[in-house]
Design a protein around this motif. Structure first.
Motif, PDB file in Angstrom:
ATOM      1  N   PHE A   1      -0.908   6.981 -13.789  1.00  0.00           N
ATOM      2  CA  PHE A   1      -2.046   7.604 -14.446  1.00  0.00           C
ATOM      3  C   PHE A   1      -2.323   6.912 -15.774  1.00  0.00           C
ATOM      4  CE2 PHE A   1      -0.818  11.075 -11.611  1.00  0.00           C
ATOM      5  CZ  PHE A   1      -2.059  11.532 -11.183  1.00  0.00           C
TER       6      PHE A   1
ATOM      7  N   GLU B   1      -0.674  13.757 -15.136  1.00  0.00           N
ATOM      8  CA  GLU B   1      -0.946  14.253 -13.782  1.00  0.00           C
ATOM      9  C   GLU B   1      -1.424  15.703 -13.841  1.00  0.00           C
ATOM     10  OE1 GLU B   1       1.236  14.662  -9.404  1.00  0.00           O
ATOM     11  OE2 GLU B   1       2.413  14.098 -11.170  1.00  0.00           O
TER      12      GLU B   1
ATOM     13  N   ALA C   1      -4.966  15.792 -15.175  1.00  0.00           N
ATOM     14  CA  ALA C   1      -5.933  15.353 -14.163  1.00  0.00           C
ATOM     15  C   ALA C   1      -6.285  16.491 -13.214  1.00  0.00           C
ATOM     16  CB  ALA C   1      -5.373  14.160 -13.391  1.00  0.00           C
TER      17      ALA C   1
ATOM     18  N   LYS D   1      -5.542   7.386 -11.552  1.00  0.00           N
ATOM     19  CA  LYS D   1      -4.469   6.452 -11.230  1.00  0.00           C
ATOM     20  C   LYS D   1      -5.005   5.025 -11.186  1.00  0.00           C
ATOM     21  CE  LYS D   1      -0.781   8.952  -8.985  1.00  0.00           C
ATOM     22  NZ  LYS D   1       0.085   9.038  -7.776  1.00  0.00           N
TER      23      LYS D   1
END
Length: 650
Positions: free
Chosen positions: A417, A450, A453, A484
Motif C-alpha cells: 500500500f 490497509e 483503504a 496497492k
C-alpha cells in the motif's frame, strides 16, 4: 539431586510464610513505620537465592543463546509510553464501594465471590472443601458465612465455573455486567459498588527541576530494548535473527497488592526480545526441544469453559498450529527447562494460552507459564509473539527507521500500500496543521494503510485524532488516495517481529519456596526448604562437633578449601546441639553439612550430610568438596556424586 520428602505433615502456607519472614528471606518494607502494601525488602538468604536464580537465568538464556544484554533506564519519558500504548491501555479495572470508598480490583473480586459461592455449594452437597486462602481474601469475605451451605442450581454452578475459566479475558464493561447480574457487593459490608473504571498502573513522575518533562517509572524493561534496536543490530554485525535481554526493576501501582511476593509494586523482571524475520520464524535449535512434553491449556479449551490440560510435545503443538511458530515453541520449552532447573515442580506447571479477547491486539500468539501455589495458578512467565508492533509504532512516531535489510539472490516484485496526498488541497484544508497531518499520514504502517483503504472504500472518509492537532481530522478521497502498488526489490527491507519471554522473578522465587517447602515426618515445627543446590543461598554448613582448640585447624582448612573453590558456606560453632544446628539450616535450604569431629583431627576426614534424606557419608576433605562441586554445579545426583565416599552412621 533428587528430593526425598519423607513427611506426613500437610503443607501449611502460614508455616512457610512465618519461616520466610523469621529467617529474613524477605520482610515488609518500612515495617517499623507500619509498612507500605506491596513493597518488600530481601534479607541475606532472600538476596542470595534471588541472585542465584538470576545467575542461572543468565547462563541458561543469555550465554546459551548468545544474547546481547543491555541495562536501560527505569525513568521513561511520557512520549515513549504514549507511543507504545501504555498510557492508554496499561490498566486494570477497579470498582469502589459507594459508601465506604473501599477499592477492589474488579476481576479479583468477581473471582473471589464466585469461588466462595461454589465452596458454599460444595459444603451444602456434603463435599469436602479445601480452605487454605489468602489472608486478604479471608478479610474481604466476611459475608462468606451467609453463602456457606447454600446449594446452587446446577446451571448456576456451570455458569460460575465457565466465568472462572475465562476470568482473565473479561473487559471492564463485561465485569460490570457480571457484578450486576450475580449481585456481587463488598464482601465485608454488603455495600453496592460503582461500575468498574480503568486505573493506569504506571507510577508517574517528572524529570528536571521545573517538572516540565513528564515521565513514568517503567512497568517493564522491554521499551529500552526496542529503542536501542538499531544499535543492537549494528553490534550484531547486521545479522538476523538475534536476541537482546535485560534484567532490572520495574514498577506497577497495583490496585490491591496482596499475596506476598506475588503481587507487588516494585519487582525484578528478566525479559528477552528475540528479533526474527516475519517470513521465517523457524529456529535452528528447535529439533533439540521438539520432543519435550508439556501440559498446555489452549484458548479453545478455556473458551469452552474448561480447564482440562492437553499433554503433548512441543513439536506436536507447533505442527498442529496450536503454538504459532517454531521460535515461540522453542522458547516455551526453554522456559520449562529453566523453571525445573531452579526448583519448580513439573506437576504444578502449565502453559496457558491467552484467549482471543485477552490477547493484545498486536500479538499473534501468547502463552503464560503458570505455577500452581496455595493461591491458585499464578502467571510467572509470559511468552508472546508481539509481531512487528513495537518497532513499527516507535518508527512511525520518531521517523527513525527500525528495520533490517536482506540482499535478495534475485529481484522480486512486491505489492504494498502507498499513500498519495493532494498537497495543493492540504494547505487550505489544514493550514498551520498541514505539515503535522502530512507527517502523520506518511509514517503509517502497512496494516494501518490497509485499514484506511477499507474505510475510504466503505465509508468515504477517515476520521483520526493526531497529536498536536486540535479536534478530529477528517480525510476523504479528494485529499488522499491509498492503493496497492507493485515494485521490484533487490534488497528486502523489513520490520522484524519480536518473540518476547518475560519473567517475573519475585513470583518465580515465591513459587519455588512453596514447591520445595515441607516438614519432617511427625514434626510440623521442623521445616525444610529443599532448594536445588545450584540456587540454594548457602551450599554448605560447616559444623565443628565442639569448640575444642584441637578442631580449629581443621575448621580453618576446610574453610580455606571451600573459599578457594568459590563454594558459599557458613560456620555454626554455637553451643546448640548438632541436630538443632542442622535443623535451622534446613530451614534456610542449605543442601549440605560438613561435620568436623575428633577423627578429623587425626586423618583429615570429615562427614558429609545431605539435607533432604539426612544420609551421611565420610571421606577426605578433598573428596567431600569434590562431591559437593559435582552435585551442585554439574547436576549429578547424590548417589553418583558420593560414590567414592563411605556410608557413615552416627
Amino acid at each position: 539431586m533428587s528430593v526425598v520428602k519423607d513427611t506426613n505433615i500437610p503443607f501449611s502456607r502460614e508455616s512457610l510464610e512465618q519461616l520466610l519472614k523469621r529467617r529474613f528471606f524477605y520482610a515488609p518494607s518500612f515495617e517499623i513505620y507500619g509498612g507500605v502494601a506491596g513493597l518488600f525488602d530481601f534479607g541475606p538468604p532472600g538476596c542470595a537465592f534471588q541472585n542465584n536464580v538470576i545467575d542461572v537465568w543468565r547462563k541458561h538464556f543469555i550465554l546459551e543463546e548468545d544474547m546481547l544484554e543491555v541495562d536501560t533506564t527505569m525513568l521513561t519519558p511520557y512520549e515513549v509510553f504514549k507511543t507504545s500504548g501504555h498510557v492508554d491501555r496499561f490498566s486494570d479495572w477497579m470498582c469502589k464501594d459507594l459508601k465506604t470508598g473501599e477499592i477492589f480490583r474488579a476481576d479479583h473480586l468477581v473471582e473471589e465471590v464466585l469461588e466462595s459461592r461454589l465452596k458454599g455449594d460444595k459444603s451444602a452437597r456434603g463435599e469436602s472443601v479445601k480452605d487454605e486462602e489468602d489472608e486478604d481474601k479471608k478479610k474481604r469475605k466476611k459475608k462468606v458465612k451467609e453463602i456457606k451451605n447454600i446449594k446452587l442450581e446446577d446451571d448456576v454452578v456451570e455458569e460460575y465455573e465457565n466465568i472462572l475459566a475465562q476470568i482473565d479475558g473479561y473487559s471492564g464493561p463485561q465485569l460490570g455486567e457480571l457484578i450486576i447480574k450475580h449481585n456481587i457487593t463488598n464482601p465485608a459490608t454488603g455495600g453496592a459498588l460503582e461500575p468498574p473504571i480503568e486505573f493506569n498502573l504506571m507510577f508517574d513522575t517528572a524529570i528536571g527541576p521545573a517538572g516540565n518533562l513528564k515521565a513514568f517509572l517503567r512497568p517493564e524493561t522491554a521499551q529500552g530494548q526496542f529503542l536501542n534496536f538499531n544499535k543492537l543490530l549494528e553490534f550484531n554485525n547486521d545479522k538476523m535473527p538475534f536476541a537482546s535481554a535485560s534484567i532490572g526493576k520495574s514498577f506497577r501501582n497495583e490496585i490491591a497488592p496482596r499475596a506476598g511476593l506475588l503481587r507487588v509494586r516494585e519487582f525484578l523482571m528478566a525479559e528477552i526480545e528475540h528479533f526474527v524475520d516475519p517470513e521465517d520464524k523457524s529456529h535452528p535449535k528447535f529439533d533439540d526441544v521438539k520432543d519435550v512434553k508439556l501440559r498446555f491449556l489452549p484458548k479453545k479449551v478455556q473458551e469452552s469453559g474448561s480447564n482440562d490440560l492437553i499433554e503433548m510435545s512441543v513439536g506436536e503443538a507447533v505442527s498442529c498450529g496450536m503454538v504459532d511458530n517454531e521460535t515461540l515453541g522453542y522458547f516455551i520449552a526453554r522456559i520449562y527447562a529453566f523453571l525445573i532447573k531452579i526448583g519448580c515442580d513439573p506437576n504444578r506447571l502449565r502453559f496457558r494460552q491467552h484467549m482471543s479477547n485477552e490477547m493484545a491486539h498486536y500479538a499473534s500468539d501468547c502463552w503464560d507459564a503458570e505455577l500452581h501455589t496455595s493461591y491458585g495458578w499464578i502467571e510467572c512467565v509470559g511468552c508472546a509473539d508481539r509481531s512487528a508492533y513495537d518497532l513499527s509504532v516507535h518508527s512511525a512516531r520518531t521517523g527513525e527507521k527500525l528495520v533490517s535489510r536482506k540482499a535478495l539472490s534475485e529481484p522480486r516484485t512486491v505489492e504494498e500500500f502507498e499513500i498519495e496526498l493532494a498537497k495543493k488541497k492540504f494547505g487550505p484544508k489544514f493550514r498551520k496543521d498541514a505539515a503535522t497531518v502530512e507527517k502523520w499520514l506518511l509514517s503509517r504502517t502497512q496494516c494501518e494503510l490497509e485499514d484506511f483503504a477499507k474505510k475510504l472504500e466503505e465509508h468515504g472518509r477517515i476520521v483520526a485524532r493526531i497529536d498536536g492537532v486540535e479536534g478530529a481530522v477528517e480525510l476523504d478521497p479528494e485529499l488522499i488516495k491509498i492503493e496497492k502498488v507493485k515494485r521490484t526489490e533487490h534488497v528486502r527491507e523489513f520490520t522484524p517481529n519480536v518473540i518476547e519471554p518475560s519473567f517475573g522473578i519475585g513470583r518465580i522465587v515465591y513459587s519455588v519456596f512453596e514447591h520445595q517447602y515441607w516438614a519432617r515426618k511427625d514434626d510440623a515445627e521442623r521445616g525444610v526448604l529443599s532448594l536445588p543446590p545450584l540456587v540454594a543461598p548457602t551450599k554448605v554448613l560447616l559444623v565443628p562437633l565442639s569448640n575444642s582448640s584441637e578442631l580449629q585447624p581443621i575448621v580453618k582448612k576446610v574453610s580455606s578449601v571451600l573459599r578457594k573453590e568459590k563454594i558459599p558456606f557458613k560456620i555454626d560453632d554455637s553451643s546448640a546441639s548438632i541436630g538443632k544446628r542442622y535443623a535451622r539450616n534446613d530451614e534456610l535450604g542449605t543442601p549440605f553439612g560438613i561435620t568436623i569431629d575428633f577423627e578429623s583431627a587425626k586423618d583429615d576426614s570429615v562427614t558429609l550430610r545431605e539435607r533432604d534424606s539426612t544420609k551421611q557419608v565420610r571421606g577426605s576433605i578433598s573428596e567431600v568438596v569434590e562431591a559437593i562441586k559435582e552435585i551442585t554445579y554439574s547436576g549429578v545426583d547424590w548417589t553418583k556424586g558420593t560414590a567414592s565416599l563411605k556410608p557413615f552412621n552416627s
